[in-house]
Design an enzyme around this catalytic site. Structure first.
Site, PDB file in Angstrom:
ATOM      1  N   CYS A  27       4.411  -0.880  -9.718  1.00  0.00           N
ATOM      2  CA  CYS A  27       4.012   0.533  -9.643  1.00  0.00           C
ATOM      3  C   CYS A  27       5.064   1.393  -8.947  1.00  0.00           C
ATOM      4  O   CYS A  27       4.999   2.614  -9.008  1.00  0.00           O
ATOM      5  CB  CYS A  27       2.682   0.667  -8.909  1.00  0.00           C
ATOM      6  SG  CYS A  27       2.763   0.087  -7.212  1.00  0.00           S
ATOM      7  N   ASP A  29       5.442   1.653  -5.716  1.00  0.00           N
ATOM      8  CA  ASP A  29       5.003   2.100  -4.387  1.00  0.00           C
ATOM      9  C   ASP A  29       5.760   1.335  -3.299  1.00  0.00           C
ATOM     10  O   ASP A  29       6.149   0.183  -3.490  1.00  0.00           O
ATOM     11  CB  ASP A  29       3.495   1.883  -4.218  1.00  0.00           C
ATOM     12  CG  ASP A  29       2.690   2.799  -5.131  1.00  0.00           C
ATOM     13  OD1 ASP A  29       3.287   3.714  -5.715  1.00  0.00           O
ATOM     14  OD2 ASP A  29       1.475   2.587  -5.254  1.00  0.00           O
ATOM     15  N   CYS A  56      -0.264   4.654  -3.622  1.00  0.00           N
ATOM     16  CA  CYS A  56      -1.633   4.985  -4.018  1.00  0.00           C
ATOM     17  C   CYS A  56      -2.560   5.093  -2.801  1.00  0.00           C
ATOM     18  O   CYS A  56      -2.187   4.729  -1.688  1.00  0.00           O
ATOM     19  CB  CYS A  56      -2.152   3.922  -4.978  1.00  0.00           C
ATOM     20  SG  CYS A  56      -2.425   2.334  -4.182  1.00  0.00           S
ATOM     21  N   CYS A 100      -2.518  -3.979  -3.632  1.00  0.00           N
ATOM     22  CA  CYS A 100      -2.008  -2.846  -2.854  1.00  0.00           C
ATOM     23  C   CYS A 100      -1.948  -3.185  -1.369  1.00  0.00           C
ATOM     24  O   CYS A 100      -1.103  -2.647  -0.646  1.00  0.00           O
ATOM     25  CB  CYS A 100      -2.881  -1.615  -3.060  1.00  0.00           C
ATOM     26  SG  CYS A 100      -3.134  -1.195  -4.792  1.00  0.00           S
TER      27      CYS A 100
HETATM   28 FE1  FES Z   1       0.932   0.560  -6.229  1.00  0.00          FE
HETATM   29 FE2  FES Z   1      -1.479   0.480  -5.170  1.00  0.00          FE
HETATM   30  S1  FES Z   1      -0.959   0.960  -7.210  1.00  0.00           S
HETATM   31  S2  FES Z   1       0.371  -0.184  -4.287  1.00  0.00           S
END
Ligand code: FES
Length: 126
Positions: A27, A29, A56, A100
């Site tokens: 993702c 992140d 997120c 996550c």
């Molecule tokens: Fe990337 Fe939650 S969707 S850490």
């Protein structure tokens, strides 16, 4: 939701003992964990901890609760905090969001490992 809407210990630390980093390549992140290590009765502990998460809602909430779980703990104890511990402290996370919580626990472990490595380098250089 409270840890997402009102995250605790968010931001940077001045003069941190180490900064850990963990990212999720899927993702994109990323989380940074700042730690300040103190010493009490000859044992090292997390005197202070803060985080920055670019991700997120679950990544922010899990980073926030991680700082609360880890603050004041001995380094050994803090490094053993798992994503399951984090999810339990939040009263559960949807299965699809469990990954996550890796950012927070991996980021803290990275910070502690970097701190230990820095300490070892200092000792070795004498
Ligand atoms: Fe990337 Fe939650 S969707 S850490």
């Amino acid at each position: 939701m409270d840890h997402f809407k009102n995250p605790k210990n968010m931001g940077e630390l001045d003069n941190p003992s180490a900064i850990g980093e963990a990212g999720n390549p899927v993702c994109g992140d990323i989380t940074y964990i700042y730690i300040k290590v103190g010493e009490k009765n000859g044992e090292e502990f997390l005197e202070d901890i803060k985080f920055q998460t670019f991700g997120c809602a679950a990544a922010i909430a899990t980073s926030s609760i991680l700082t609360e779980l880890a603050k004041g703990k001995k380094l050994q104890t803090a490094s053993r905090i798992t994503r399951e511990d984090i999810a339990a402290a939040l009263d559960g996370l949807p299965e699809a969001k469990m990954h996550c919580s890796n950012l927070a626990s991996d980021g803290l472990r990275d910070a502690i490992n970097k701190y230990e490595a820095k300490k070892k380098t200092k000792v070795d250089s004498f």
